[in-house]
Scaffold this motif. Structure first.
Motif, PDB file in Angstrom:
ATOM      1  N   TYR A  82       0.833  -1.199   0.000  1.00 29.05           N
ATOM      2  CA  TYR A  82       0.000   0.000   0.000  1.00 29.05           C
ATOM      3  C   TYR A  82       0.866   1.246   0.000  1.00 29.05           C
ATOM      4  O   TYR A  82       2.017   1.217   0.439  1.00 29.05           O
ATOM      5  CB  TYR A  82      -0.944   0.011   1.212  1.00 29.05           C
ATOM      6  CG  TYR A  82      -0.231  -0.034   2.542  1.00 29.05           C
ATOM      7  CD1 TYR A  82       0.068  -1.248   3.141  1.00 29.05           C
ATOM      8  CD2 TYR A  82       0.159   1.141   3.177  1.00 29.05           C
ATOM      9  CE1 TYR A  82       0.746  -1.298   4.348  1.00 29.05           C
ATOM     10  CE2 TYR A  82       0.827   1.097   4.389  1.00 29.05           C
ATOM     11  CZ  TYR A  82       1.117  -0.119   4.962  1.00 29.05           C
ATOM     12  OH  TYR A  82       1.798  -0.170   6.152  1.00 29.05           O
ATOM     13  N   ILE A  83       0.285   2.315  -0.518  1.00 30.92           N
ATOM     14  CA  ILE A  83       0.958   3.609  -0.478  1.00 30.92           C
ATOM     15  C   ILE A  83      -0.101   4.688  -0.248  1.00 30.92           C
ATOM     16  O   ILE A  83      -1.115   4.729  -0.950  1.00 30.92           O
ATOM     17  CB  ILE A  83       1.777   3.873  -1.777  1.00 30.92           C
ATOM     18  CG1 ILE A  83       2.421   5.255  -1.688  1.00 30.92           C
ATOM     19  CG2 ILE A  83       0.952   3.729  -3.032  1.00 30.92           C
ATOM     20  CD1 ILE A  83       3.548   5.483  -2.673  1.00 30.92           C
ATOM     21  N   ALA A  84       0.156   5.520   0.760  1.00 29.91           N
ATOM     22  CA  ALA A  84      -0.775   6.617   1.038  1.00 29.91           C
ATOM     23  C   ALA A  84      -0.537   7.720   0.011  1.00 29.91           C
ATOM     24  O   ALA A  84       0.611   8.082  -0.268  1.00 29.91           O
ATOM     25  CB  ALA A  84      -0.556   7.142   2.445  1.00 29.91           C
ATOM     26  N   ALA A  85      -1.607   8.220  -0.583  1.00 31.78           N
ATOM     27  CA  ALA A  85      -1.483   9.286  -1.588  1.00 31.78           C
ATOM     28  C   ALA A  85      -2.752  10.124  -1.580  1.00 31.78           C
ATOM     29  O   ALA A  85      -3.847   9.573  -1.462  1.00 31.78           O
ATOM     30  CB  ALA A  85      -1.258   8.682  -2.975  1.00 31.78           C
ATOM     31  N   ASP A  86      -2.562  11.435  -1.717  1.00 30.78           N
ATOM     32  CA  ASP A  86      -3.711  12.341  -1.801  1.00 30.78           C
ATOM     33  C   ASP A  86      -3.853  12.771  -3.255  1.00 30.78           C
ATOM     34  O   ASP A  86      -2.984  13.466  -3.796  1.00 30.78           O
ATOM     35  CB  ASP A  86      -3.472  13.558  -0.896  1.00 30.78           C
ATOM     36  CG  ASP A  86      -4.663  14.509  -0.921  1.00 30.78           C
ATOM     37  OD1 ASP A  86      -5.552  14.335  -1.781  1.00 30.78           O
ATOM     38  OD2 ASP A  86      -4.689  15.428  -0.084  1.00 30.78           O
ATOM     39  N   MET A  87      -4.918  12.366  -3.888  1.00 35.29           N
ATOM     40  CA  MET A  87      -5.074  12.606  -5.328  1.00 35.29           C
ATOM     41  C   MET A  87      -5.404  14.055  -5.668  1.00 35.29           C
ATOM     42  O   MET A  87      -5.558  14.395  -6.843  1.00 35.29           O
ATOM     43  CB  MET A  87      -6.129  11.657  -5.902  1.00 35.29           C
ATOM     44  CG  MET A  87      -5.734  10.211  -5.793  1.00 35.29           C
ATOM     45  SD  MET A  87      -4.147   9.913  -6.591  1.00 35.29           S
ATOM     46  CE  MET A  87      -3.803   8.251  -6.038  1.00 35.29           C
ATOM     47  N   ALA A  88      -5.516  14.913  -4.643  1.00 35.23           N
ATOM     48  CA  ALA A  88      -5.658  16.351  -4.911  1.00 35.23           C
ATOM     49  C   ALA A  88      -4.287  16.975  -5.117  1.00 35.23           C
ATOM     50  O   ALA A  88      -4.178  18.099  -5.620  1.00 35.23           O
ATOM     51  CB  ALA A  88      -6.369  17.039  -3.758  1.00 35.23           C
ATOM     52  N   SER A  89      -3.240  16.245  -4.712  1.00 36.82           N
ATOM     53  CA  SER A  89      -1.880  16.784  -4.845  1.00 36.82           C
ATOM     54  C   SER A  89      -1.410  16.627  -6.296  1.00 36.82           C
ATOM     55  O   SER A  89      -1.869  15.741  -7.011  1.00 36.82           O
ATOM     56  CB  SER A  89      -0.963  16.028  -3.874  1.00 36.82           C
ATOM     57  OG  SER A  89       0.152  15.506  -4.528  1.00 36.82           O
ATOM     58  N   GLU A  90      -0.480  17.491  -6.696  1.00 36.25           N
ATOM     59  CA  GLU A  90       0.000  17.415  -8.085  1.00 36.25           C
ATOM     60  C   GLU A  90       0.918  16.224  -8.298  1.00 36.25           C
ATOM     61  O   GLU A  90       0.979  15.664  -9.385  1.00 36.25           O
ATOM     62  CB  GLU A  90       0.763  18.695  -8.437  1.00 36.25           C
ATOM     63  CG  GLU A  90      -0.083  19.929  -8.212  1.00 36.25           C
ATOM     64  CD  GLU A  90      -0.172  20.834  -9.417  1.00 36.25           C
ATOM     65  OE1 GLU A  90       0.811  20.956 -10.144  1.00 36.25           O
ATOM     66  OE2 GLU A  90      -1.265  21.414  -9.604  1.00 36.25           O
ATOM     67  N   SER A  91       1.639  15.833  -7.226  1.00 41.87           N
ATOM     68  CA  SER A  91       2.667  14.807  -7.409  1.00 41.87           C
ATOM     69  C   SER A  91       2.219  13.405  -6.960  1.00 41.87           C
ATOM     70  O   SER A  91       2.758  12.405  -7.442  1.00 41.87           O
ATOM     71  CB  SER A  91       3.933  15.205  -6.643  1.00 41.87           C
ATOM     72  OG  SER A  91       3.594  15.485  -5.300  1.00 41.87           O
ATOM     73  N   ASP A  92       1.258  13.318  -6.039  1.00 47.00           N
ATOM     74  CA  ASP A  92       0.903  11.995  -5.493  1.00 47.00           C
ATOM     75  C   ASP A  92       0.353  10.996  -6.525  1.00 47.00           C
ATOM     76  O   ASP A  92       0.634   9.792  -6.412  1.00 47.00           O
ATOM     77  CB  ASP A  92      -0.075  12.137  -4.322  1.00 47.00           C
ATOM     78  CG  ASP A  92       0.644  12.495  -3.026  1.00 47.00           C
ATOM     79  OD1 ASP A  92       1.849  12.828  -3.091  1.00 47.00           O
ATOM     80  OD2 ASP A  92       0.013  12.429  -1.954  1.00 47.00           O
ATOM     81  N   PRO A  93      -0.430  11.436  -7.520  1.00 51.52           N
ATOM     82  CA  PRO A  93      -0.888  10.447  -8.510  1.00 51.52           C
ATOM     83  C   PRO A  93       0.283   9.725  -9.187  1.00 51.52           C
ATOM     84  O   PRO A  93       0.289   8.496  -9.308  1.00 51.52           O
ATOM     85  CB  PRO A  93      -1.698  11.290  -9.506  1.00 51.52           C
ATOM     86  CG  PRO A  93      -2.173  12.458  -8.700  1.00 51.52           C
ATOM     87  CD  PRO A  93      -1.071  12.757  -7.741  1.00 51.52           C
ATOM     88  N   ASP A  94       1.308  10.488  -9.588  1.00 51.84           N
ATOM     89  CA  ASP A  94       2.488   9.870 -10.209  1.00 51.84           C
ATOM     90  C   ASP A  94       3.220   8.993  -9.204  1.00 51.84           C
ATOM     91  O   ASP A  94       3.701   7.904  -9.541  1.00 51.84           O
ATOM     92  CB  ASP A  94       3.459  10.946 -10.716  1.00 51.84           C
ATOM     93  CG  ASP A  94       2.959  11.624 -11.982  1.00 51.84           C
ATOM     94  OD1 ASP A  94       2.024  11.084 -12.598  1.00 51.84           O
ATOM     95  OD2 ASP A  94       3.507  12.685 -12.342  1.00 51.84           O
ATOM     96  N   LYS A  95       3.299   9.496  -7.961  1.00 53.81           N
ATOM     97  CA  LYS A  95       4.021   8.742  -6.910  1.00 53.81           C
ATOM     98  C   LYS A  95       3.387   7.349  -6.724  1.00 53.81           C
ATOM     99  O   LYS A  95       4.101   6.354  -6.610  1.00 53.81           O
ATOM    100  CB  LYS A  95       3.954   9.549  -5.601  1.00 53.81           C
ATOM    101  CG  LYS A  95       4.757   8.972  -4.462  1.00 53.81           C
ATOM    102  CD  LYS A  95       4.613   9.825  -3.199  1.00 53.81           C
ATOM    103  CE  LYS A  95       3.421   9.386  -2.366  1.00 53.81           C
ATOM    104  NZ  LYS A  95       3.259  10.115  -1.108  1.00 53.81           N
ATOM    105  N   ALA A  96       2.080   7.293  -6.724  1.00 53.55           N
ATOM    106  CA  ALA A  96       1.388   6.008  -6.512  1.00 53.55           C
ATOM    107  C   ALA A  96       1.658   5.048  -7.672  1.00 53.55           C
ATOM    108  O   ALA A  96       1.932   3.854  -7.458  1.00 53.55           O
ATOM    109  CB  ALA A  96      -0.112   6.241  -6.336  1.00 53.55           C
ATOM    110  N   VAL A  97       1.605   5.574  -8.899  1.00 50.68           N
ATOM    111  CA  VAL A  97       1.852   4.708 -10.059  1.00 50.68           C
ATOM    112  C   VAL A  97       3.307   4.234 -10.046  1.00 50.68           C
ATOM    113  O   VAL A  97       3.580   3.034 -10.245  1.00 50.68           O
ATOM    114  CB  VAL A  97       1.535   5.441 -11.389  1.00 50.68           C
ATOM    115  CG1 VAL A  97       1.939   4.593 -12.582  1.00 50.68           C
ATOM    116  CG2 VAL A  97       0.059   5.775 -11.473  1.00 50.68           C
ATOM    117  N   ASP A  98       4.237   5.150  -9.780  1.00 52.17           N
ATOM    118  CA  ASP A  98       5.662   4.785  -9.777  1.00 52.17           C
ATOM    119  C   ASP A  98       5.938   3.709  -8.728  1.00 52.17           C
ATOM    120  O   ASP A  98       6.712   2.771  -8.970  1.00 52.17           O
ATOM    121  CB  ASP A  98       6.534   6.017  -9.501  1.00 52.17           C
ATOM    122  CG  ASP A  98       6.515   6.982 -10.682  1.00 52.17           C
ATOM    123  OD1 ASP A  98       6.021   6.589 -11.757  1.00 52.17           O
ATOM    124  OD2 ASP A  98       6.969   8.134 -10.512  1.00 52.17           O
TER     125      ASP A  98
END
Ligand code: NDP
Length: 282
Positions: A82-98
């Protein structure tokens, strides 16, 4: 009557011709599910786990994700991270996929499902909320899809987008939410054409759901509507099967398809049904 019968026959023909779902095809499959701490996303994580997939789940609440991942392992997932990510952030969507690409060595399925909380109320002019919701419910989907596309291309993978009947049929009390779902349908509908024209290996499935009995949905509509709610676990399974069989569309439950068609064929009747589905006294 004739049109309705024709619609039912067309619907049954499509169902009849749908390819058979092979559960074995998901053993070892590398899957990223968003919005998987609760609701339909959580149920999808458990189904993928039972099918022996390798799952990465994401949402904002790390502790809840940890529990869901533990349950996935106990149900038979080959991997559950699992990875915590806030999809309102500009960078977290990429962070989750990476994170998923690194941990799983690529992706076979990207299942975009998360939504930000949004009030169930008449539009009150809160443009800021709509702007924020667009980031969470729509822009992050486009961003993640793009980030994962090269890997999905390599693996002949599938992009699964969880949308709503409210992305086809506007409904009162949810103007910002409805807008984000219309945007999703437009964007991924266009991408579907583009991938087909490029003879891409990646399939796109857009899932149109009716009311599903998740806690967040039921809290909003309890006492407000008599529209029947369908079980989250069953909705989740149908979404997974649609992705695995590379079907371009899912309508769950089935009558959401009829509602989608009827709004163009019988607009006044559809308006009447929509406006009278809610207990509202001006
Ligand atoms: P839930 O509200 O139960 O779950 C939403 C998920 O998104 C949670 O895991 C939540 O976790 C996560 N989330 C919320 N905000 C963010 C954020 N800013 N960044 C990252 N993750 C976030 O939703 P449902 O299960 O009811 O719905 C799932 C999908 O099904 C949605 O796409 C929805 O539109 C669709 N759908 C649902 C219907 C229904 O009646 N339930 C009807 C039609 C469509 P956390 O809080 O930990 O971040």
């Amino acid at each position: 009557k004739v049109l309705l019968t024709a619609a039912c026959v067309a619907f049954l023909a499509v169902k009849w011709n749908a390819p058979r779902f092979d559960a074995e095809s998901l053993r070892g499959a590398r899957v990223l599910v968003t919005g998987a701490s609760t609701g339909i996303g959580e149920q999808m994580a458990y189904h993928y786990a039972r099918f022996g997939a390798q799952v990465v789940i994401t949402a904002r609440r790390e502790k809840v994700l940890q529990k869901v991942a533990e349950k996935c392992l106990s149900l038979g997932a080959q991997k559950a991270l699992y990875i915590a990510a806030d999809m309102a952030s500009e960078s977290d969507p990429d962070k989750a996929v990476d994170f998923a690409l690194e941990q799983l060595g690529g992706l076979d399925y990207l299942v975009l499902n998360h939504i930000g909380p949004s009030p169930f109320t008449m539009w009150d002019g809160d443009v800021e909320h709509t702007r924020w919701l667009m980031k969470v419910n729509f822009l992050s989907y486009a961003q993640m899809a793009w980030r994962a596309l090269a890997s999905l291309e390599q693996s002949k993978g599938a992009l699964v987008v969880v949308s709503s009947l409210l992305g086809k049929l506007p409904s009162p009390f949810v103007a910002p939410y409805t807008s984000t779902k219309f945007a999703l349908n437009g964007f991924f509908g266009a991408l579907h054409h583009e991938l087909a024209m490029k003879k891409s290996n990646v399939s796109i499935s857009i899932c149109t759901l009716g009311l599903i009995d998740t806690q967040s949905a039921m809290e909003k509509v309890r006492g407000v509507t008599n529209v029947p709610a369908y079980p989250a676990a069953d909705a989740a399974l149908n979404i997974i099967m649609t992705g695995a069989t590379r079907q371009p569309e899912l309508f769950y439950p089935w009558f959401t398809h009829i509602m989608t068609l009827s709004k163009d064929w019988f607009p006044s009747i559809t308006d009447y049904i929509v406006q009278n589905s809610y207990n509202y006294i001006p």
